[in-house]
Design an enzyme around this catalytic site. Structure first.
Site, PDB file in Angstrom:
ATOM      1  N   GLU A   1      44.785 -19.756   2.558  1.00  0.00           N
ATOM      2  CA  GLU A   1      45.289 -19.733   1.176  1.00  0.00           C
ATOM      3  C   GLU A   1      44.277 -19.189   0.171  1.00  0.00           C
ATOM      4  O   GLU A   1      44.368 -19.496  -1.022  1.00  0.00           O
ATOM      5  CB  GLU A   1      45.729 -21.141   0.765  1.00  0.00           C
ATOM      6  CG  GLU A   1      46.938 -21.639   1.532  1.00  0.00           C
ATOM      7  CD  GLU A   1      47.624 -22.783   0.817  1.00  0.00           C
ATOM      8  OE1 GLU A   1      48.716 -22.561   0.269  1.00  0.00           O
ATOM      9  OE2 GLU A   1      47.064 -23.899   0.803  1.00  0.00           O
TER      10      GLU A   1
ATOM     11  N   HIS B   1      42.551 -25.952  -5.610  1.00  0.00           N
ATOM     12  CA  HIS B   1      43.882 -26.088  -5.033  1.00  0.00           C
ATOM     13  C   HIS B   1      43.920 -27.389  -4.255  1.00  0.00           C
ATOM     14  O   HIS B   1      43.093 -27.612  -3.375  1.00  0.00           O
ATOM     15  CB  HIS B   1      44.199 -24.904  -4.120  1.00  0.00           C
ATOM     16  CG  HIS B   1      45.454 -25.121  -3.334  1.00  0.00           C
ATOM     17  ND1 HIS B   1      46.675 -25.321  -3.938  1.00  0.00           N
ATOM     18  CD2 HIS B   1      45.681 -25.221  -1.998  1.00  0.00           C
ATOM     19  CE1 HIS B   1      47.589 -25.519  -3.014  1.00  0.00           C
ATOM     20  NE2 HIS B   1      47.009 -25.468  -1.835  1.00  0.00           N
TER      21      HIS B   1
ATOM     22  N   HIS C   1      46.465 -30.951  -2.733  1.00  0.00           N
ATOM     23  CA  HIS C   1      47.769 -31.500  -2.350  1.00  0.00           C
ATOM     24  C   HIS C   1      47.812 -32.979  -2.759  1.00  0.00           C
ATOM     25  O   HIS C   1      48.440 -33.784  -2.080  1.00  0.00           O
ATOM     26  CB  HIS C   1      47.970 -31.385  -0.833  1.00  0.00           C
ATOM     27  CG  HIS C   1      47.692 -30.024  -0.269  1.00  0.00           C
ATOM     28  ND1 HIS C   1      47.093 -29.821   0.947  1.00  0.00           N
ATOM     29  CD2 HIS C   1      47.931 -28.787  -0.773  1.00  0.00           C
ATOM     30  CE1 HIS C   1      46.969 -28.519   1.178  1.00  0.00           C
ATOM     31  NE2 HIS C   1      47.468 -27.865   0.139  1.00  0.00           N
TER      32      HIS C   1
ATOM     33  N   HIS D   1      54.382 -28.815  -2.249  1.00  0.00           N
ATOM     34  CA  HIS D   1      53.092 -28.380  -1.704  1.00  0.00           C
ATOM     35  C   HIS D   1      51.919 -29.055  -2.427  1.00  0.00           C
ATOM     36  O   HIS D   1      51.144 -29.765  -1.819  1.00  0.00           O
ATOM     37  CB  HIS D   1      53.034 -26.847  -1.823  1.00  0.00           C
ATOM     38  CG  HIS D   1      51.781 -26.225  -1.309  1.00  0.00           C
ATOM     39  ND1 HIS D   1      51.628 -24.858  -1.202  1.00  0.00           N
ATOM     40  CD2 HIS D   1      50.616 -26.740  -0.888  1.00  0.00           C
ATOM     41  CE1 HIS D   1      50.417 -24.594  -0.715  1.00  0.00           C
ATOM     42  NE2 HIS D   1      49.787 -25.717  -0.526  1.00  0.00           N
TER      43      HIS D   1
HETATM   44 ZN   LIG Z   1      47.816 -25.726   0.029  1.00  0.00          ZN
END
Ligand SMILES: [Zn+2]
Length: 239
Positions: free
Chosen positions: A79, A98, A100, A169
């Site tokens: 990613e 980033h 979750h 996500h």
């Molecule tokens: Zn991710």
């Protein structure tokens, strides 16, 4: 001469990964990056490794296409295009997280807005963007930002905001420094948890208004060193 990372910045990126793990924002997955101070068209991101295990030598150099800009046999995160496309579209952004983190997820899968509920999350007052991967891929996808095209769609969804919810996500956060990125990732999760609790009271909720949110953001983020120093010492096991 080959492009070299500022060793202090590489060490800070590694430390920020470990701090975000300690704070419960990242687990085996997720990442934080920083735009290079000595080459703004490149950024630093760990190799494919769990955040708690990232050491300065794991931090690699990437270009604005999300590809490696150095020789290495280490594997890259799938990613990484989340980071490259935000840096490419947003010259003001110096760090990207980033994650979750769990309490954010309900806001990505419903119409309920994530809003600043207390002063620590005033940065949410600038608005929260939403990303729907199906708008790019159709129904058949694995939710991951696995190529440039998806990274571009995500960065476009983020627009001028600093926070984007990714349906089913997680979230991606943009900031003017590594320290502020960690701060925002931590307090966004905290805000989500507090908002979910407040919503369960079956009573109207008073959120920060636009001015309160903006002022609180400036005040808190002006004192970021206080939190950063604490998190560094915690991470080093000194307290
Ligand atoms: Zn991710």
């Amino acid at each position: 001469m080959a492009l070299q990372a500022n060793p202090e910045l590489a060490a800070k990126v590694a430390k920020a990964n470990r701090i975000l793990y300690k704070l419960g924002i990242l687990d085996g997955f997720g990442h934080i990056s920083a735009r290079m101070d000595n080459s703004p068209d490149h950024f630093l991101l760990s190799c494919n490794r769990a955040p708690a295990l990232v050491a300065p030598e794991d931090v690699l150099i990437y270009d604005m296409q999300g590809e490696l800009a150095m020789e290495t046999d280490k594997r890259s995160y799938l990613e990484r295009y989340i980071h490259s496309e935000i840096y490419r579209q947003r010259p003001d952004v110096m760090s990207v997280v980033h994650s979750h983190s769990a309490n954010i997820i309900p806001f990505g899968v419903t119409d309920v807005e994530l809003k600043p509920i207390y002063h620590m999350s005033g940065f949410l007052g600038g608005g929260v963007a939403r990303f729907e991967i199906r708008d790019t891929t159709g129904e058949d996808n694995d939710l991951l930002i696995r190529d440039r095209n998806l990274g571009e769609a995500l960065a476009t969804s983020l627009g001028r905001k600093n926070f984007v919810l990714m349906r089913g996500h997680g979230a991606t956060i943009a900031a003017p420094s590594v320290e502020v990125a960690v701060f925002r990732a931590y307090y966004a999760e905290s805000n989500a948890k507090l908002q979910l609790t407040s919503m369960s009271f079956n009573s109207p909720i008073t959120y920060l208004n636009e001015k309160e949110a903006h002022n609180a953001m400036n005040t808190n983020e002006g004192q970021i060193k206080r939190a950063w120093d604490l998190w560094c010492q915690q991470e080093e096991g000194l307290i």
